[in-house]
Design a protein around this motif. Sequence first.
Motif, PDB file in Angstrom:
ATOM      1  N   ASN A   4      -8.690   1.858  -2.555  1.00  0.00           N
ATOM      2  CA  ASN A   4      -8.324   2.380  -1.237  1.00  0.00           C
ATOM      3  C   ASN A   4      -8.612   1.373  -0.122  1.00  0.00           C
ATOM      4  OD1 ASN A   4      -8.239   4.668  -2.947  1.00  0.00           O
ATOM      5  ND2 ASN A   4      -8.462   5.995  -1.176  1.00  0.00           N
ATOM      6  N   THR A   5      -7.765   1.409   0.893  1.00  0.00           N
ATOM      7  CA  THR A   5      -7.956   0.571   2.067  1.00  0.00           C
ATOM      8  C   THR A   5      -8.795   1.340   3.092  1.00  0.00           C
ATOM      9  OG1 THR A   5      -5.994   1.388   3.244  1.00  0.00           O
ATOM     10  CG2 THR A   5      -5.658  -0.409   1.658  1.00  0.00           C
ATOM     11  N   ARG A   6      -9.112   0.653   4.200  1.00  0.00           N
ATOM     12  CA  ARG A   6      -9.885   1.314   5.253  1.00  0.00           C
ATOM     13  C   ARG A   6      -9.136   2.489   5.864  1.00  0.00           C
ATOM     14  NH1 ARG A   6     -12.417  -3.817   8.657  1.00  0.00           N
ATOM     15  NH2 ARG A   6     -13.743  -4.637   6.947  1.00  0.00           N
ATOM     16  N   LYS A   7      -7.809   2.425   5.819  1.00  0.00           N
ATOM     17  CA  LYS A   7      -7.005   3.511   6.377  1.00  0.00           C
ATOM     18  C   LYS A   7      -6.693   4.572   5.324  1.00  0.00           C
ATOM     19  CE  LYS A   7      -4.857   0.677   9.986  1.00  0.00           C
ATOM     20  NZ  LYS A   7      -3.570   0.225  10.583  1.00  0.00           N
ATOM     21  N   ASP A   8      -7.436   4.504   4.211  1.00  0.00           N
ATOM     22  CA  ASP A   8      -7.327   5.485   3.139  1.00  0.00           C
ATOM     23  C   ASP A   8      -5.944   5.500   2.488  1.00  0.00           C
ATOM     24  OD1 ASP A   8      -8.731   7.217   1.534  1.00  0.00           O
ATOM     25  OD2 ASP A   8      -7.963   8.999   2.553  1.00  0.00           O
ATOM     26  N   ARG A   9      -5.304   4.324   2.444  1.00  0.00           N
ATOM     27  CA  ARG A   9      -4.105   4.160   1.627  1.00  0.00           C
ATOM     28  C   ARG A   9      -4.520   3.454   0.330  1.00  0.00           C
ATOM     29  NH1 ARG A   9       0.861   4.900   3.802  1.00  0.00           N
ATOM     30  NH2 ARG A   9       1.817   3.191   2.615  1.00  0.00           N
ATOM     31  N   ALA A  28       0.748   5.808   0.174  1.00  0.00           N
ATOM     32  CA  ALA A  28      -0.072   6.964   0.537  1.00  0.00           C
ATOM     33  C   ALA A  28      -0.656   7.631  -0.698  1.00  0.00           C
ATOM     34  CB  ALA A  28       0.763   7.957   1.335  1.00  0.00           C
ATOM     35  N   SER A  52      -4.034   0.457  -2.286  1.00  0.00           N
ATOM     36  CA  SER A  52      -3.488  -0.895  -2.447  1.00  0.00           C
ATOM     37  C   SER A  52      -3.051  -1.090  -3.897  1.00  0.00           C
ATOM     38  CB  SER A  52      -4.555  -1.929  -2.069  1.00  0.00           C
ATOM     39  OG  SER A  52      -4.042  -3.241  -2.213  1.00  0.00           O
ATOM     40  N   THR A  64       0.851  -1.194   0.000  1.00  0.00           N
ATOM     41  CA  THR A  64       0.000   0.000   0.000  1.00  0.00           C
ATOM     42  C   THR A  64       0.881   1.236   0.000  1.00  0.00           C
ATOM     43  OG1 THR A  64      -0.144   0.123   2.421  1.00  0.00           O
ATOM     44  CG2 THR A  64      -1.838  -1.178   1.263  1.00  0.00           C
TER      45      THR A  64
END
Length: 260
Positions: free
Chosen positions: A246-251, A182, A253, A180
């Motif tokens: 996007n991942t749950r942490k807003d990064r 930013a 993938s 992942t």
Amino acid sequence: MDKNELLKMVSKLEDRVLVSRLLDKVEQCRYSSFVYSDFLSPYEASVVKKVLDRVKDAFYKLTGGYEGAERAITVISSDFIEEDIPYSTPISLLRITPVIDNKLSHRDYLGSLIGLGIKREKIGDILVNETFADVFVIDKIAEYILYNLDKIGNVKVQCELCDIYQFTPPQKKERSINTTVASLRADSVASSGFGLSRTKVMEYFKAQRVNVNWEVVQSPSKMLDEGDVISIRGMGRIVLEKVLGNTRKDRISIVIKRFE
């Protein structure tokens, strides 16, 4: 074909010179079945493809003498080009073998060939193995190399002309990296793909050692898309193969393919 209009598609002076020469060869197709360029770098090939795709009634293929070649010549014809065209192009394969065990580098081989007065564009891929190197060259200079290249640096070598039909490309070392980031900035993707700190990656950008799609990029903030290729001189290259979301942490993938 409006040559002036096609030349407007490229901005760099050196690219315009390259494209102008290729378009002159397209004109030669009126009098010859096939015409050929010299070897092109991957970046030059991308420039040529962009322009030739806009030329009506001109067919072309890129080949470096084997499947997966990095440096390639352009084969241009006014008629359809068959798939077996790589085997009828003016490319020769030379095998250069040191007479004693010696770990010569790509730079060693290339430097000695250029030292013979051969221009870089006459030389294709140089594939260095443990005990020899396979070198693809334009036909016209193959015999010259056979008779004149007897040393790489201080190491004596033997040269032989090989059958290009029998050549088996080496397997490329590659691996997939699921990670992942930013953002899809070039420095962020390069850091993950090459396993480097952002600080180290920034040094490579400042030293102009980073290429995106074969073109030197100085801005680490350049945004990437799927399929973009990043290379760092001396470290190989990576491809941004997939952007998964996007991942749950807003990064973001992504999947990176790394070639070494």
